[in-house]
Design an enzyme around this catalytic site. Sequence first.
Site, PDB file in Angstrom:
ATOM      1  N   ASP A  56       7.194 -10.203 -22.626  1.00  0.00           N
ATOM      2  CA  ASP A  56       7.631  -9.032 -21.865  1.00  0.00           C
ATOM      3  C   ASP A  56       7.067  -9.064 -20.456  1.00  0.00           C
ATOM      4  OD1 ASP A  56       7.346  -6.700 -24.665  1.00  0.00           O
ATOM      5  OD2 ASP A  56       8.939  -8.091 -24.084  1.00  0.00           O
ATOM      6  N   TYR A  83      -2.361 -14.254 -29.708  1.00  0.00           N
ATOM      7  CA  TYR A  83      -2.384 -13.123 -28.783  1.00  0.00           C
ATOM      8  C   TYR A  83      -3.743 -12.456 -28.760  1.00  0.00           C
ATOM      9  CZ  TYR A  83       2.673 -13.390 -29.532  1.00  0.00           C
ATOM     10  OH  TYR A  83       3.964 -13.815 -29.628  1.00  0.00           O
ATOM     11  N   TYR A 138       7.014  -9.151 -33.551  1.00  0.00           N
ATOM     12  CA  TYR A 138       6.835  -8.149 -32.501  1.00  0.00           C
ATOM     13  C   TYR A 138       5.413  -7.603 -32.609  1.00  0.00           C
ATOM     14  CZ  TYR A 138      11.859  -8.085 -31.643  1.00  0.00           C
ATOM     15  OH  TYR A 138      13.149  -8.429 -31.312  1.00  0.00           O
TER      16      TYR A 138
END
Lengths: 205, 568
Positions: free
Chosen positions: B386, B456, B529
Amino acid sequence: MKDYSVDDTDKLDSSVQNNPAPQQQQQHEGDGLHRLLVPDARDLPLIPPSAVESNFVSYFAPDFIKPGHDQYVYRHANGLCVIGLAPTHVAFKDSGGITAVDFNVGRSDRSVLKVTGKRKKNAQQFEPNTALCKVCTNDDSYIVRCCVKGSLLEVNDRLIKLPGLLNSSADREGYVAIIMPKPADWLKAKGLLLGLEEYKKLRDC
Amino acid sequence: MANDTKAVHVSMEPEVAHNISATVEGQDISVYDDVRALHDVVQGLPSHVMKDLLSIGVCARCIFRLFGIRGNIYSCSFLSSSMLSSVLGEQRHADEDMVDIGSEEHKNPISLPASEVSEVDAVLCTLCLGILQFTYCDDKELVVKKSAKDMAVAISELLRREWHQIDSFSLEVSIPPIVLENESSVWLYMKRKYGSELCFQGKLLSQRISTVEALILCLAKPLETLLDCKSGASDIRICLTFTHSKALKMVHSVAVSKHGCKRTKTGIENCIDSIDDSVVGDIECSDLAGVTIQRSFGGSQDNGSSQSLKFPPEKVEACHLVFLCYRNPIFFGGRYLKYSRNVSQTRWIIDDERKGEASVEEIVGGIILPMCQGDNYKFHAAGREDIDVRMLGSGRPFLVEIQNARHIPSEAFVKEIETKINNLENKLVEVKNLKAVGSQGWDLMREGEAEKQKQYAALVWISRPLKDEDLESIASFKDMKVLQRTPIRVLHRRSPLEREKIIHWMKIEKIAGSNHYFLLHLCTQAGTYIKEFVHGDLGRTHPSVGSLLGCRAEILQLDVTDVKMDCF
């Protein structure tokens, strides 16, 4: 955290400006990376905005069709609307709170719809006063309606097994349905809804 | 029109004849050799058939190629219809042992062309429509008549203007389908008339040299000389596209010959490459042979189809020619890092407004493109993040494709490009391991993209204080399955589905000075996600960090710390 937000608060990222020079060693890289990741606690807000607060605009429909039937409409930037019971809904006043949820209202059971594909085929078109479900308490039952004209994409079928979600978190996990209105229909509906501040004032909360 | 061409013809002959004789006198042996070669070829072919074909307007090169003649004969500059006529005339006289022509020619059987022969054909060939006569309509709608050499000069000039580094070229020709139609018509005519003769036994149309191949035979050598390099498989492509106004009105039946479509090295045709006698129909199996016979000769049955399919046609129009030179795209691979939370991966503009302040694509492509002097670029990456998510650690693999690069950078120059990107003032993006790659770069990137794991670091807030047990419990989950309904934020454009994803491992890192915030490091299956895994997306992702810790969880920031892929 906002979805696709344009970040105007740089505070949390002050470390980004001091981009470490490219290092050869893995270890140094790891350190450099780590320095980028760890924020300064002093920069962090005490209570951050919730995902709903950051990504949706909240609207309210007080006394929808019937008095006391207060519902919310959370609208996402992409146009989708999440429908649910506002905290001042009359159902919450009954002792014991909400005990059951039934999606079999109107002409069909809303919990068995199958919407498929990017174009959302087979989605039923609902009017603002179309019934979504019936919530029951020990004393009474109440109809929850669409509030916005549009395609029904999804109902929260978890409410069937866990009606208590409405009591604990009607504003989040206890949402009722997701509607996709056409832009023109949204504008019409919006005119009849209240913003958060107006709603708070109206209901004295 | 006919009048004009005749006038041209008349005015040209003395000049042309003069040129030919002059060069021979000037000791240009090659012309003499060519004349000899022409005589040799002509001798081996049935002269009555050739004369017949000449009479229905088929040009010399088309005649030779129908008979499957190969070799340098096509590039002879004077191979015109009138030249062929003249040679045929001489040979007949020689055969019949008649002394009709002047004594000079009789003495020397291989003689110079007579004075009424011109080098350039006055009339367009009814088969190839002028393609093999180097006659075509240019972009100004003017009919241009050239020789093979002139055409090669025109092409090389076009190339030279833009391309400075040429070490090879690939010549490709595309012709309109009507030429193949004409070929088929002529062949059938020949078969009908001469099929029983010995010279025709066992001959197939598929043995003919295609128009495309013949044209390439004419142009390849002169181009090689002019450009001082070899022709063949090359990244630099010269495309000659001939089109004709008379579109093929009948049904295209796709005839597949035994050669299939392997002719890409020497040429590409608008449609089918070769037609066998036995037409294998595909879609609507219109019998190509049958239909043609009906329409061409006698025309007793008019199928209501267009005049363009009569053979020979009353009026021949030249083809329109477009030259195009381009180079196959070149590729650069590497990994990028994104340090900004206000930069999208690719250009993102909605309602004329840009989202974010820049894009990785424009920063990287915008520097590589001018340094290669290309026309435009395409950016491809292995996955995306994103706009508000940073890409850190080893970076994300990407590929930049440059179209029509005029300048191929050296290895040192590529390093320079990398340094230039990394020294930009605003330091939004960094590039690592940039290098030129072949087209296999694609496969490298796409290979197992869906299986690759991503790592992440998320900045998470929870509604209750963090406990030491939480660190242990979170760390205990290995390869945990989560069910994610399509996140609300993308539900408007993606299918409503429930996707099962795997969280391989998680680790909580405490943040000094806070017991509600922590860093969550996690490694997940591609396509998970993360934001929704943290806040739960109104319960539509389950389990979530909140549900695992029994409280509300929110995500403030997300960074990609590793894209586990082997490439670049």
